[in-house]
Write a protein that holds these residues in place. Sequence first.
Motif, short mmCIF file in Angstrom:
data_model
loop_
_atom_site.label_atom_id
_atom_site.label_comp_id
_atom_site.label_asym_id
_atom_site.label_seq_id
_atom_site.Cartn_x
_atom_site.Cartn_y
_atom_site.Cartn_z
N ALA A 122 0.82 -1.21 0.00
CA ALA A 122 0.00 0.00 0.00
C ALA A 122 0.86 1.27 0.00
O ALA A 122 0.42 2.33 -0.45
N LYS A 123 2.10 1.17 0.49
CA LYS A 123 3.00 2.32 0.56
C LYS A 123 4.08 2.27 -0.53
O LYS A 123 4.98 3.10 -0.55
N LEU A 124 3.99 1.31 -1.42
CA LEU A 124 5.07 1.01 -2.38
C LEU A 124 5.61 2.25 -3.11
O LEU A 124 6.81 2.42 -3.24
N LYS A 125 4.72 3.11 -3.56
CA LYS A 125 5.15 4.30 -4.32
C LYS A 125 5.95 5.28 -3.47
O LYS A 125 6.71 6.08 -4.00
N ASP A 126 5.77 5.22 -2.16
CA ASP A 126 6.45 6.15 -1.25
C ASP A 126 7.71 5.56 -0.63
O ASP A 126 8.42 6.26 0.10
N LEU A 127 7.98 4.29 -0.86
CA LEU A 127 9.09 3.62 -0.18
C LEU A 127 10.43 3.85 -0.87
O LEU A 127 10.53 3.90 -2.09
N GLN A 128 11.47 3.93 -0.04
CA GLN A 128 12.85 3.83 -0.49
C GLN A 128 13.31 2.45 -0.02
O GLN A 128 12.91 1.98 1.04
N PHE A 129 14.17 1.82 -0.79
CA PHE A 129 14.62 0.46 -0.50
C PHE A 129 16.10 0.47 -0.16
O PHE A 129 16.90 1.07 -0.88
N PHE A 130 16.45 -0.24 0.92
CA PHE A 130 17.83 -0.32 1.35
C PHE A 130 18.19 -1.77 1.66
O PHE A 130 17.33 -2.55 2.08
#
Length: 167
Positions: A122-130
């Motif tokens: 649901a938050k995918l578009k707002d996520l940064q991935f590390f």
Amino acid sequence: MLVYQDLLSGDELLSDSFRYNEVENGMLWEVEGKWVVKGAVDVDIGANPSAEGGEDEGVDDTAVKVVDIVDTFRLQEQPAFDKKQFLAWVKRYIKLLTPKLEEEKQEHFKKNIEGAAKFLLAKLKDLQFFVGESMHDDGSMVFAYYKDGATDPTFLYFAYALKEVKC
């Protein structure tokens, strides 16, 4: 001090100096990050170089703004996932992580991982991935996003992927 290592890669991802809140039935840990200034510090010792005949030496200003968690644990940012890539990663991640868990944790993990995945989706578009410092392909992912109006990022960790190690 406690350090939390990734069960899959062994990378240090968090420590007890950062408080966390459990979300999604304890499947995810939510941790508040902070932007901090790292580097050169300007110290005023009260001297006036121009009055003393000296040149005003330019300060090599190497100060940079970093997010404390990213900097402390040397997290490496990764390209964002689309929905298809994310779901493929989650499926693979579940296969890799489940056998590493104790039996009683496996049941809770299997029962609740879908809810945690939907929460992230649901938050995918707002996520940064590390990922951790080793950038291990099979390692855990750490997610960051900004809550409404927040200036500092919030990080999300898969709680069951973290192993507590005393230092």
